[in-house]
Design an enzyme around this catalytic site. Sequence first.
Site, PDB file in Angstrom:
ATOM      1  N   ARG A   1       0.537  -0.973   0.366  1.00 56.15           N
ATOM      2  CA  ARG A   1      -0.073  -0.057   0.075  1.00 56.15           C
ATOM      3  C   ARG A   1       0.159   1.407   0.125  1.00 56.15           C
ATOM      4  O   ARG A   1       1.840   1.205   0.745  1.00 56.15           O
ATOM      5  CB  ARG A   1      -1.213   0.443   0.888  1.00 56.15           C
ATOM      6  CG  ARG A   1      -2.178  -1.030   1.286  1.00 56.15           C
ATOM      7  CD  ARG A   1      -2.952  -0.964   0.427  1.00 56.15           C
ATOM      8  NE  ARG A   1      -4.072  -1.440   0.366  1.00 56.15           N
ATOM      9  CZ  ARG A   1      -4.395  -2.859  -0.616  1.00 56.15           C
ATOM     10  NH1 ARG A   1      -3.153  -3.506  -1.443  1.00 56.15           N
ATOM     11  NH2 ARG A   1      -5.429  -4.290  -0.344  1.00 56.15           N
TER      12      ARG A   1
ATOM     13  N   GLU B   1      -5.369   7.261  -5.130  1.00 55.03           N
ATOM     14  CA  GLU B   1      -5.404   6.095  -6.466  1.00 55.03           C
ATOM     15  C   GLU B   1      -6.578   6.483  -7.720  1.00 55.03           C
ATOM     16  O   GLU B   1      -7.484   6.911  -5.976  1.00 55.03           O
ATOM     17  CB  GLU B   1      -4.776   4.714  -5.984  1.00 55.03           C
ATOM     18  CG  GLU B   1      -4.079   4.291  -6.049  1.00 55.03           C
ATOM     19  CD  GLU B   1      -3.557   3.110  -5.366  1.00 55.03           C
ATOM     20  OE1 GLU B   1      -4.420   1.951  -5.734  1.00 55.03           O
ATOM     21  OE2 GLU B   1      -2.759   2.104  -4.737  1.00 55.03           O
TER      22      GLU B   1
ATOM     23  N   HIS C   1      -1.380  -0.096  -9.410  1.00 54.94           N
ATOM     24  CA  HIS C   1      -2.230  -1.262  -9.066  1.00 54.94           C
ATOM     25  C   HIS C   1      -2.340  -2.896  -9.287  1.00 54.94           C
ATOM     26  O   HIS C   1      -4.192  -2.694  -9.744  1.00 54.94           O
ATOM     27  CB  HIS C   1      -3.227  -0.668  -8.054  1.00 54.94           C
ATOM     28  CG  HIS C   1      -3.700  -0.871  -6.694  1.00 54.94           C
ATOM     29  ND1 HIS C   1      -3.962  -0.807  -5.456  1.00 54.94           N
ATOM     30  CD2 HIS C   1      -3.302  -2.186  -6.226  1.00 54.94           C
ATOM     31  CE1 HIS C   1      -4.045  -1.203  -4.088  1.00 54.94           C
ATOM     32  NE2 HIS C   1      -3.357  -2.691  -4.633  1.00 54.94           N
TER      33      HIS C   1
END
Length: 320
Positions: free
Chosen positions: A238, A267, A286
């Site tokens: 993360r 994000e 991601h």
Amino acid sequence: MTQLRCAILDDYFNLALDVADWPKLSDRVDVTVFSHPFASEQAAASALADFEIVCAMRERTAFPKSLFDKLPKLKLLLTSGMRNAAIDVEAAKARGITIGGTQYSRDPTAPLAMGLILELTRGIGRENARMHAGEPWQTFAGVEIEGLTLGIVGLGKLGSKMAGIAKAFGMNVIAWSPNLTPEKCAAAGVGYATKQELFAKADIITIHVVLSERSRGLVDRDDLARMKPTAFLVNTARGPIVDEQALLEALQQRKIAGAGLDVFSVEPLPVDHPFRKLDNLVLTPHLGYATEDGLRIHYGQMVEAIDAFTKGGELPRKLA
């Protein structure tokens, strides 16, 4: 029978309706797919105000108490995975909202981390792009990872899987996390290091800890300063686990050789973010958990949960 409205959020791939049996719910549930992120919490509240069911994809859309307060009709919130740090579970419980999760058959994040390592050290994507652009031949001299030391921050399920992959490539592996012991490292067949030792000795560092208040900012400016100028950092966990401003400065000043990031504090990564301008940084959006195989499981289990919920049964994987 009045149909319930179900929102599938953040389906960036436009795959959700194709990989699960949503038609089995069609007599009870009307499904709407949102393929783009909401610009703000207010935008999310406006879009979701009339939905009784929401299917969230990981932490892409946050659900704090303030958002729950704006969703009076919400009865069921499902998330991919069996935990989601972006959901205020206590606030949901206080509102009487049921929360359910989904499982993985396996986790593809560790192989992606190795892919980032290979890109950083061998420039596969860079040279592929040059070849397709008509460049005559190679310009990037790679680095051999066999014999290098991989430092793993977090030796849980993912970190242990990463250790196995790295050893298959002939790497030496050391590990550290706040609760890690030499005995657990020995059981996993890797060396134990203190945090200071890991950042000073490792040629490549990869992060595999869960984001929590304890791990937020775990990798700080001092840790980055201990790294070798030839070392690389990889983060597929993360974004907030790493001090992004300190990492940005280390890369801009070339104090470390480079980094590979699949996760970010914000994000999707803003299009004007300075990370996008660095040639010693490999960026992926991601991708860690995002495979068709995994999404098929997540959405399939969401359908299973909605089916049970609308029939008055218990959720197979109830979180709250």
